[in-house]
Scaffold this active site. Structure first.
Site, PDB file in Angstrom:
ATOM      1  CB  SER A  48      -0.992   0.057   1.317  1.00  0.00           C
ATOM      2  OG  SER A  48      -0.172  -0.091   2.425  1.00  0.00           O
TER       3      SER A  48
ATOM      4  CD  GLU B 286      -2.624  -9.026  -2.774  1.00  0.00           C
ATOM      5  OE1 GLU B 286      -3.054  -8.950  -3.512  1.00  0.00           O
ATOM      6  OE2 GLU B 286      -2.279  -7.829  -2.050  1.00  0.00           O
TER       7      GLU B 286
ATOM      8  CD  GLU C 198      -7.437  -5.476   1.905  1.00  0.00           C
ATOM      9  OE1 GLU C 198      -6.327  -5.987   1.999  1.00  0.00           O
ATOM     10  OE2 GLU C 198      -7.875  -4.273   1.544  1.00  0.00           O
TER      11      GLU C 198
HETATM   12  O1  KIV Z   1      -0.325  -3.282   1.731  1.00  0.00           O
HETATM   13  C1  KIV Z   1      -0.983  -3.312   2.832  1.00  0.00           C
HETATM   14  O2  KIV Z   1      -0.921  -2.317   3.315  1.00  0.00           O
HETATM   15  C2  KIV Z   1      -1.693  -4.370   3.440  1.00  0.00           C
HETATM   16  C3  KIV Z   1      -2.651  -4.426   4.309  1.00  0.00           C
HETATM   17  C4  KIV Z   1      -3.068  -5.574   4.782  1.00  0.00           C
HETATM   18  C5  KIV Z   1      -2.829  -3.320   5.261  1.00  0.00           C
HETATM   19  O3  KIV Z   1      -1.572  -5.347   2.666  1.00  0.00           O
END
Ligand code: KIV
EC number: 2.1.2.11
Length: 261
Positions: free
Chosen positions: A45, A115, A183
């Protein structure tokens, strides 16, 4: 002594919630660590919140490595985890291994996050954990797959999708993942998954019944212009910074001294 993946498992066993946040750079990471956060994630992120891109897709391995090194220097206690960025691990378990070893060797993070679920990511998680690399799973809304998912939508809403998510989480745990991020899934599903899994669940937009919670620190502190709707703001740093800079600017423009206390 800092926390390990085993510390997180113990917190779950004692029903003590795990406090997790993202970190992007040294100074704030140091504050978060000193404030007692259990897990710090150098998340992809940061592509948006620190680098100004519009999704998590553009951030590169080298960019994330750079941020991980800075964060590592500020963190003593929290378990430090790095996201594997889009395109750096999906091709094969071997590709994931090459990327993950760079993170562990070159930055000092203790674990990686990736992921997705079965079949491919379960195989990859098994390969990494058997090679000694701790892995944090990530299911539900997986932002790297935003185009495949058709947007940032709640996942697991139908009975079939919910069952599939639970199966995927069990498969990741079976492959050796030490915990899993859930999530943007329905709250009751997150609660059910947390009750079924032996490994900790760490929720984001998944309700209060997970074993821990994670948020993007920029969202929590009010540094993001438009944070996701599920984020409760705990501070308004954009306003605080603008106000402080405004006062500094006024002093400078009025030739007032700003050096003395
Ligand atoms: O990249 C990220 O911030 C995440 C979250 C789980 C907060 O993958």
């Amino acid at each position: 002594m800092g926390l390990s993946i085993h510390s997180l498992r113990k917190l779950k066993e004692r029903a003590q919630p795990i406090v997790a946040l993202t970190a992007t750079e040294y100074a704030i990471a140091h504050v978060l660590d000193q404030a007692g956060v259990d897990l710090l994630l150098v998340g992809d992120s940061l592509s948006m919140v620190a680098l100004g891109y519009t999704s998590t897709l553009p951030v590169t391995v080298d960019e994330l490595l750079h941020h991980c090194r800075a964060v590592r220097r500020g963190v003593e206690r929290a378990l430090l985890v790095a996201d594997l960025p889009f395109g750096s691990y999906e091709q094969s378990p071997q590709q994931a291994f090459s990327t993950a070893t760079r993170f562990l060797k070159e930055t000092g993070v203790q674990a990686v996050k990736l992921e997705g679920g079965y079949p491919r990511m379960v195989e990859t998680v098994a390969f990494l954990t058997e090679s000694g690399i701790p892995v944090l799973g990530h299911l539900g809304l997986t932002p790297q797959a935003v185009h495949q998912l058709g947007g940032y939508r709640v996942q697991g809403k139908t009975a079939q999708a919910a069952e599939r998510l639970l199966d995927q989480a069990l498969a990741l745990a079976g492959a050796g993942a030490f915990a899993v991020v859930l999530e943007h899934i329905p709250h009751d599903l997150a609660g059910e998954m947390s009750g079924t899994l032996l490994i900790p669940t760490i929720g984001i937009g998944a309700g209060p019944h997970c074993d821990g919670q994670i948020l993007v620190t920029h969202d929590l502190l009010g540094l993001t212009e438009k944070p996701p709707l599920f984020v409760k703001p705990y501070a308004d740093l954009r306003a605080l910074i603008a106000e402080a800079v405004g006062r500094y600017g006024a002093d400078v423009r009025a030739h007032r001294s700003f050096e003395e206390r």
